[in-house]
Each structure stands twice: as structure tokens, then as C-alpha cells.
Design an enzyme around this catalytic site. Structure first.
Site, PDB file in Angstrom:
ATOM      1  N   HIS A  17       0.696  -0.930  -0.115  1.00  0.00           N
ATOM      2  CA  HIS A  17      -0.262   0.379   0.151  1.00  0.00           C
ATOM      3  C   HIS A  17       0.971   1.058   0.373  1.00  0.00           C
ATOM      4  O   HIS A  17       0.374   1.955  -0.610  1.00  0.00           O
ATOM      5  CB  HIS A  17      -0.758  -0.282   1.523  1.00  0.00           C
ATOM      6  CG  HIS A  17      -1.562   1.067   1.352  1.00  0.00           C
ATOM      7  ND1 HIS A  17      -1.778   1.830   2.288  1.00  0.00           N
ATOM      8  CD2 HIS A  17      -2.229   2.244   0.763  1.00  0.00           C
ATOM      9  CE1 HIS A  17      -2.512   3.131   2.020  1.00  0.00           C
ATOM     10  NE2 HIS A  17      -3.089   3.084   0.770  1.00  0.00           N
ATOM     11  N   GLU A  24       2.203   1.530  -3.646  1.00  0.00           N
ATOM     12  CA  GLU A  24       1.370   2.329  -4.590  1.00  0.00           C
ATOM     13  C   GLU A  24       0.975   3.833  -4.685  1.00  0.00           C
ATOM     14  O   GLU A  24       0.693   4.676  -4.723  1.00  0.00           O
ATOM     15  CB  GLU A  24      -0.179   1.869  -3.613  1.00  0.00           C
ATOM     16  CG  GLU A  24      -1.364   2.324  -4.909  1.00  0.00           C
ATOM     17  CD  GLU A  24      -2.144   2.356  -3.529  1.00  0.00           C
ATOM     18  OE1 GLU A  24      -2.445   4.180  -3.463  1.00  0.00           O
ATOM     19  OE2 GLU A  24      -3.242   1.592  -2.997  1.00  0.00           O
ATOM     20  N   HIS A  25       0.884   3.956  -2.753  1.00  0.00           N
ATOM     21  CA  HIS A  25       1.096   5.766  -2.568  1.00  0.00           C
ATOM     22  C   HIS A  25       2.462   6.723  -3.355  1.00  0.00           C
ATOM     23  O   HIS A  25       2.339   7.235  -4.726  1.00  0.00           O
ATOM     24  CB  HIS A  25       1.365   5.900  -1.536  1.00  0.00           C
ATOM     25  CG  HIS A  25      -0.133   6.621  -0.426  1.00  0.00           C
ATOM     26  ND1 HIS A  25      -0.746   7.343   0.137  1.00  0.00           N
ATOM     27  CD2 HIS A  25      -1.586   5.564  -0.700  1.00  0.00           C
ATOM     28  CE1 HIS A  25      -1.672   7.631   0.183  1.00  0.00           C
ATOM     29  NE2 HIS A  25      -1.469   5.543   0.306  1.00  0.00           N
TER      30      HIS A  25
END
Lengths: 406, 424
Positions: free
Chosen positions: B66, B69-70
Site C-alpha cells: 500500500h 502504491e502511494h
């Protein structure tokens, strides 16, 4: 009836019941659609009703009550799969029969279901404080729209729900709701033969006699409310008086202001408050063109709430004082045009759009809309920006014990 | 370019297979249509914490997928999000347990936006400053979820069910684990999982097939190397629970109950796995769905309200059922539900309900095809799972009532965990 012919794989049958919005009828209009779409005379229990929907390939009802200017609109939408895809010749007839029973053929409501739906709304109120975001939104609305119809819950108050009786609801349904202005929208792949069947069911359409209006009170001295609770973040909400309404010439400009301020990833709030300052994960603005207000919302680090609030306020002040760049306007226009075009590929948006255009007597074509966006000038932008007045600040934040060092 | 036709659903799929291993699947929509939806996904998600690099095992912190992903949106000349917006496209990304997706929706400048998406993927820019800056943003995202009692309970329940499996922690990780993410962690993930060979691109909606074909032909020439498939490692998860029952006093309006059923995963082919998941999901719908006798009784007895839901999760080496309810009679509800799952369920199952649910699932499949975003997402998801979206309808037809009865046999009382949040 408004018919939208296209090749979506589902068919939507939408019915909109419109009346003058009044606080004392909200409790009825909130609960009634739930009752209507939970049972019928023939399908007397929720179980029987659910089985029927399952048998229709998982067909579903969506209901909503909303305020459009001075009007209250209850929408009841049945969505089914295109019968041709599942090769079921009975599907359309069965769906139409069910829709007719749901809308018009209730003689008596099942008392158990009525009490059950009432209990569930009451329990929603009892757990409101557990859902911090929803709680903050509700409280912010109470303060920002104090004394105004928007400040009154769309569901009616908890007390309204508790006082509601089955008899009163029956009476409202038969004597008020069924006499509301009704508009039907059918959206999907429909053959001519089928159209006649649909028209046989949806024949009771009436025209609206209440004039549409949008109003809000005058600006007032800034109101600031802080509320402490048990949570990890601080939720900041700012309400701006922004007297530009749906039918005003500056409407598209107002949408663009919302876009540049906090409507997308290139917006000032997103870039400055989130990306540059790292104060939050979510920050956005929202423009309500029926109410003439603009709100900003963000969930921020508990320890940085004062800094974040100050940064947001200052950002808006700078934007009002100095305006925006040509590039910002150009990009916002391009994004807004994209949103308009993209929405035309959504069946649900097309259904709602057809109803709203009819209700508000809007005839602007898609091409005219894009041209209107293109024609917004920097002068329009600056003129509209100066109509923004900060009116209410609401902050919901966690106590000292809940803070965690990062 | 390969063409596949699905007449019944009026859908065609065009497939481009690049020499570097990347695949592009195109699901065109005829005019009049304005929108193009593009999704790039990699089969790397929140559960892929440990992976092999040469002979070494790399262990990454919870929430790394995650976090990555940022961070992939950071580019040397600024934030990639902003450029998508400048092009008039709406960009987004999401991380699930087993894949990460990057997408945009556009009505103009589709090819420019596609080029920007690929450029973003091919321009890693991970610095100490930008990684540290992101920690604050992600911490606020996690805290936002932690203010949702449902998420808090779900996180706790997973910790009660799983000893070592990464599903034990939230997809975003924890407030502590994200502090351990460094540019090296992010860079390692990029090198291992994000090479072109590991990417799948799904394009749905308004398309110009020739332009797309030409674009990827160029791309293949620019990035010709075919990489080896990365290997992820999972710790061996014991069958038993960590903790069976917990009651916590909380500041809540109404008591809340969460029940978790830990299932024992078996190695199956991807198609068998999809069928098994559907059979379990059908079972739970027949037992506790809107038309079930039990659901009606729970409402009648005022044991549940509209917040009641059941969720079936089938991930790599972790399969479970989760039931959530708010209730003013939480202990009674717990007893009723556990009795149902372990003793009386068989009496509630009927073949007619099973046949009805087959129709529902077919309907849901058609509903999904109606929405560009859902269609493209599911297409990518099933492809990454080794199947195909349109094959799922055939798999659905193959499921028998016996499969549903078999699914019931997988639920064992000793693997049921319960968590209660009781009003303080």
C-alpha cells in the site's frame, strides 16, 4: 414518461415522487420507501419479497429521499438484467407487475415490518456517535444550517420516528404520497411491444405545480464549534456562504471554483494541505448548488488540527485575494468537461439527469454545456470568488488519551 | 492481436501479448460512448511481504504494498496525479491482499494519459524525503479507518484468528509498521514486482485499437527484457486460533459482535478455488441472506439491525468467513449464530434456494458488466487469478448443490472466534 433507449445490459425503471419539502413530512418520506420496497399485498413478508427479487436474477430496488431546492424528491428505482441476455421471456412482465404492486397496490402495511423499520432507524440514531465521520457531518449540518430546513434531518428527528404510528403512515401514503407529482424514467434496451406494457403500468404521471426555488439565509458572524470525543483524528469542517445557485449565470464558474479549490488531485487543498504539508490523507471541497454553499472537509492529525485549520483558512483567503492562474483555470475546465462527458456513460446518472432536467425545465444540450464551461472567464472566476464568506467552522477531535506519536 | 468473442453478453476482447511478457486486454464499447477506463495491475498485494531475491529472503514491513502504491505517483518533476488531472483524466489506485491496481478514466487525451501511466511506472523516484513525508499521510489514512468501529473490530478479529499469516494485519499496515518503510524497501519492491513482465493492462470503453496496438509495439521495443516471475513466501500458519473469545468494554451506542470462522486452505487449481469460494459464498447467502428463514427470525427477535453483514474471504493460504452485527442482545445473537453454523445449518439449506442463488449470481455478473470500472477491475482480478471473467459464468453453472453442502462441512466449531464490543 421519459424513455432513454440504449444498449446497457440492465433496464432501470425509476419513479420520482415530488412534493414541497416540509420538516413535518420528512419522517414519512424517509421511512415510506423502505416499507414500499420490503413487501406487497401478495408478498406479505420480507422473506417472500426477497425471494421474488432473487428469482428475478437478483433484481434490486434503490430508494432515496433528497431535497432539491424547496422540493422533496423520493426516488424508487427497480433495476433488472436485460431479459434478452438471460433469455427469459417472463422477466419483464414479472418485474413490471412487482413494480406496480410496490408503488400503487399497498392496501395495508405489514405492522411487523413497519415496527422493524422504525426500530432500525432508531438504532441508527443510537449508533450515530460510533460513526465519527457521519456524526461530524450531522453535527456540522446542525450548526451550519441552524434554523434552516437543511439543518433538520432528512429522516426526521429521533423523536419524530418514535412518535410515528402505522395509522399515520397509512394515511400519508394514501392521501398525500400517492397524490404527489410523479415522473417516470425508463432506461435500457426496450422493444416497442414492451413499451406498451410499461406504459400500461406507469400511466399515472402528473406535472409539478409547485414553483422551484433555492434560498439560504444571509451571512452571519463566524461561528466556531469544537467538540471532543473518543477518536484518533480531528475532523475539520468549514462552511462558506456562496450564493450562486443552479440556475444562475455563474453556476459553471462556481463548479470550477470548487474544482480548483478541492475538487480533484490538482486542487490547491490537495496539493498544499496533503501533499506539501502532509497534514492529512483526505481533504476536499464540495459545492451545493441548490443551497448556495461551499464546504471543506478534512480528517487531520490530532496534534496538528489548529495548524491545519489555519492553513486551510489561509489558503482560501489567498485564493480569494489573488485569484488563480490561467493554467489552473484551463485544467479545471478540462477536468469538469471530462466529468460531464464521463457521466453520460453511466446508466444511473442518465436516469437521474433525465428527471432533473425535466423537473427544472433545463434544455441545455451536451454541446452547449461544454461550450458554457469553455466560455468561463477569469473575470467570472474572480467575481464569483468574492462571494465566498466563511460562516461556520466545526471540529470534532479526539481526547489526549487517544493521541499516538508518529 | 487475438480476438475473443462472447456473443451472449455482446462483448469482445482483444489481447496483445508483448515479447517482454506484459499483456494488454482490450474490452471495447461501441459508440456512442465517451469514457475509456485503463487499469494497470501487478499480482503483488498486501500479503506479499516476504520474497526471494537471488538466494536471500527479503522481509518487508506490513503495509509495504500500500505504501508503494502511494509512492509510485512521485516523479522527479512532481506528482503524477497532478499531470493526470492536467490531461483531464481521473486517476486512482488501490491495493488489495493480492494485487495492486493503477487506473485512470479519461474522455480526452487517452493515449497521452496511457503514456503518462507507463512513464510513471517506468520512472521510480523514491527518496528519503518523499518516503518520510508519505508516512504522515498514510498514518492519517490508517487513523481515519481506526475511527471506524467496524474496521477496528475486523483488525482485532484477524489477530485473534491468525498467528503469522500477513492477513493478520490491515492492508495499509499499522501505525508502527509503516515507520519501518524506507526508500530501499520501496525500491526492492519495484525491482522485484513492477517490471513490465509482471504487468497486466486492461482497457475498457471507447478505444482506438490501432493506436493502442502501435503504442504497445513501440513499448515492447523500448523494454524488450523478459523478467523471471517473482516468488513470494508465506509463513506456515497453524490451523488453530490465536484466541477464541474476547469481550471488550467500549464507548459504543449499541453492542457489536464479530464472528470469524477460520477455514483450512487447500491447494487447488485456480478454477477449483474460484468455484469453492462461490460455493461458500452461496452457502452463507442461503443461510443468512435476505430471503433466509434465519435472517427473518433474527430481525423478528430484534437481534440484528441493518448493519448486519457476512463476508467470505478466500486469499492465498488464508480463508475465512466474517459476520458482523450490532445488537442489543449480543450474547443471545452469538449463541444463535454459532448454533446455526455448527449444528442446525443443514436444516436451513434447500435446493430451491440454491437454484435461486444461481440466478442471482448470474444477474450480479451481468450487473458488473454494465459498469466499466467494475468490469475492468473484475476482468483484471480473474485474469491475475489464472481464470477469465467470462469463464466465471461457466464455473457458476458447474457448481452443484453438493458443493454447497460440502462447503458447510468445512466449518468447525473449534475454529470459530468471537469478538464483542460491549457498551462501557
Amino acid at each position: 414518461m421519459l424513455l432513454i433507449q440504449n444498449d446497457f445490459k440492465t433496464i432501470q425503471f425509476a419513479v420520482y415522487f415530488t412534493d414541497l419539502d416540509e420538516e413535518h413530512t420528512r419522517v414519512y418520506r424517509f421511512l415510506l420507501p423502505k416499507l414500499l420496497t420490503s413487501h406487497t399485498n401478495k408478498l406479505a413478508t420480507k422473506t417472500m419479497f426477497s425471494e421474488k427479487l432473487e428469482d428475478l436474477y437478483g433484481a434490486y430496488f434503490k430508494t432515496k429521499v433528497e431535497r432539491v431546492g424547496n422540493l422533496s424528491v423520493v426516488s424508487i428505482i427497480l433495476t433488472i438484467v436485460d431479459p434478452k441476455i438471460v433469455e427469459d421471456e417472463q422477466l419483464l412482465d414479472q418485474a413490471l407487475s412487482l413494480l406496480n404492486d410496490v408503488l400503487f397496490e399497498h392496501t395495508l402495511f405489514n405492522p411487523e415490518i413497519f415496527n422493524e423499520e422504525k426500530r432500525m432507524i432508531i438504532e441508527q440514531w443510537e449508533t450515530l456517535a460510533d460513526k465519527k465521520r457521519l456524526y461530524a457531518q450531522t453535527k456540522f449540518y446542525e450548526h451550519f444550517f441552524k434554523g434552516d430546513a437543511y439543518g433538520y434531518p432528512m429522516s426526521g428527528t429521533l423523536e419524530d420516528t418514535k412518535k410515528l404510528t402505522l395509522e399515520k403512515m397509512q394515511d400519508y401514503y394514501k392521501n398525500v404520497f400517492l397524490n404527489n407529482t410523479k415522473k417516470f424514467v425508463v432506461n435500457g434496451r426496450i422493444e416497442n411491444n414492451d413499451l406498451k406494457k410499461i406504459e400500461n403500468i406507469l400511466i399515472q404521471e402528473t406535472q409539478l405545480s409547485i414553483p422551484f426555488s433555492t434560498t439560504f439565509r444571509d451571512p452571519r458572524p463566524l461561528v466556531i464549534i469544537e467538540e471532543k470525543t473518543d477518536m484518533q483524528q480531528a475532523i475539520i469542517k468549514l462552511g462558506y456562504h456562496f450564493p450562486i445557485f443552479r440556475n444562475d449565470s455563474l453556476y459553471n464558474t462556481a463548479v470550477l471554483i470548487d474544482t480548483v479549490l478541492g475538487g480533484y488531485a490538482e486542487s490547491r487543498l490537495f496539493k498544499e494541505i496533503r501533499e506539501k504539508e502532509g497534514l492529512c490523507y483526505d481533504v476536499s471541497s464540495s459545492y451545493d448548488y441548490y443551497k448556495g454553499v461551499l464546504t471543506i472537509s478534512s480528517g487531520v492529525d490530532l496534534k496538528q488540527k489548529d495548524r491545519a485549520l489555519e492553513a486551510i483558512r489561509k489558503l482560501v483567503q489567498v485564493m480569494v485575494a489573488q485569484g488563480i492562474t490561467e493554467d489552473e483555470l484551463k485544467h479545471a475546465k478540462s477536468y469538469y468537461a471530462h466529468q460531464v462527458k464521463s457521466s453520460l456513460d453511466s446508466q444511473s446518472v442518465l436516469t437521474k439527469r433525465a428527471f432533473i432536467r425535466d423537473l427544472l425545465n433545463h434544455h441545455e444540450t451536451f454541446e452547449e454545456k461544454l461550450l458554457a464551461i469553455k466560455n468561463v472567464t477569469m473575470d467570472d472566476f474572480n467575481k464569483a470568488l468574492h462571494l465566498l464568506t466563511l460562516d461556520t467552522i466545526y471540529i470534532l477531535y479526539g481526547g489526549e488519551n487517544d493521541k499516538k506519536d508518529i | 492481436m487475438i480476438k475473443k468473442i462472447y456473443d451472449r453478453f455482446n462483448e469482445n476482447v482483444y489481447i496483445i501479448k508483448l515479447k517482454n511478457g506484459m499483456q494488454v486486454h482490450i474490452l471495447p464499447k461501441d459508440d456512442p460512448y465517451f469514457t475509456t477506463y485503463v487499469e494497470l495491475s501487478v499480482p503483488y498485494g498486501a500479503l506479499d511481504l516476504n520474497y526471494k531475491k537471488n538466494l536471500e529472503t527479503i522481509i518487508t514491513p506490513y503495509g509495504s504494498a500500500h505504501f508503494f502504491e502511494h509512492k509510485i505517483f512521485a516523479m522527479p518533476d512532481g506528482d503524477a496525479f497532478a499531470k493526470f488531472s492536467m490531461l483531464g483524466a481521473d486517476a486512482n489506485a488501490m491495493t488489495s491482499y493480492n494485487q495492486t491496481s493503477y487506473l485512470f478514466v479519461a474522455t480526452e487525451n487517452v493515449m497521452e494519459s496511457l503514456a503518462h501511466l507507463m512513464d510513471m511506472m517506468d520512472t521510480p523516484f523514491f527518496t528519503l524525503d518523499n518516503v518520510n513525508q508519505e508516512k504522515n499521510i498514510i498514518a492519517e489514512e490508517l487513523k481515519m479507518y481506526l475511527d471506524d468501529p467496524n474496521v477496528v473490530m475486523q483488525n482485532k478479529l484477524m489477530e485473534m484468528m491468525y498467528h503469522v499469516h500477513p492477513i493478520r494485519y490491515d492492508i495499509g499496515g499499522t501505525l508502527d509498521s509503516i515507520m519501518d518503510v524506507t526508500p530501499e524497501v520501496i525500491g526492492g519492491i519495484y525491482d522485484t514486482f513492477y517490471n513490465p513482465s509482471n504487468r497486466l493492462i486492461v482497457i475498457a470503453g471507447k478505444v482506438d485499437l490501432n493506436q493502442i496496438k502501435a503504442f504497445f509495439k513501440d513499448y515492447d521495443q523500448k523494454y524488450p527484457i523478459k523478467y523471471k516471475k517473482p516468488k513470494t513466501q508465506y509463513p506456515k500458519e497453524p490451523k488453530k486460533l490465536v484466541q477464541k473469545n474476547i469481550i471488550e468494554k467500549m464507548n459504543v451506542g449499541i453492542d457489536k459482535l464479530m464472528i470469524g470462522v477460520k477455514l483450512v486452505p487447500k491447494r487447488l487449481s485456480s478454477k477449483e478455488q474460484i468455484k469453492k469460494e462461490m460455493a461458500m459464498s452461496m452457502l452463507m447467502n442461503i443461510l443468512l441472506g435476505n430471503s433466509s428463514r434465519v435472517y427473518a427470525k433474527l430481525l423478528e427477535d430484534k437481534l440484528i439491525n441493518q448493519s448486519f453483514f457476512v463476508n467470505v474471504t478466500y486469499e492465498k493460504n488464508a480463508e475465512n468467513i466474517m459476520i458482523y452485527a450490532e445488537s442489543k442482545h449480543v450474547r443471545r445473537l452469538k449463541k444463535v449464530l454459532i448454533e446455526l453454523l455448527t449444528e442446525t445449518a443443514k436444516n436451513e439449506l434447500t435446493e430451491s434456494a440454491f437454484l435461486r442463488y444461481k440466478k442471482v449470481y448470474l444477474g450480479q455478473f451481468i450487473f458488473a458488466l454494465n459498469n466499466l470500472e467494475t468490469k475492468a477491475y473484475l476482468y483484471g482480478k480473474y485474469h491475475q487469478m489464472g481464470s477469465s471473467l467470462f469463464e466465471v459464468v461457466d464455473l457458476l453453472q458447474d457448481i452443484t448443490y453438493q458443493d454447497v453442502l460440502f462447503a458447510l462441512g468445512l466449518i468447525e466449531k473449534k475454529y470459530i472466534a468471537t469478538l464483542i464490543h460491549k457498551k462501557a
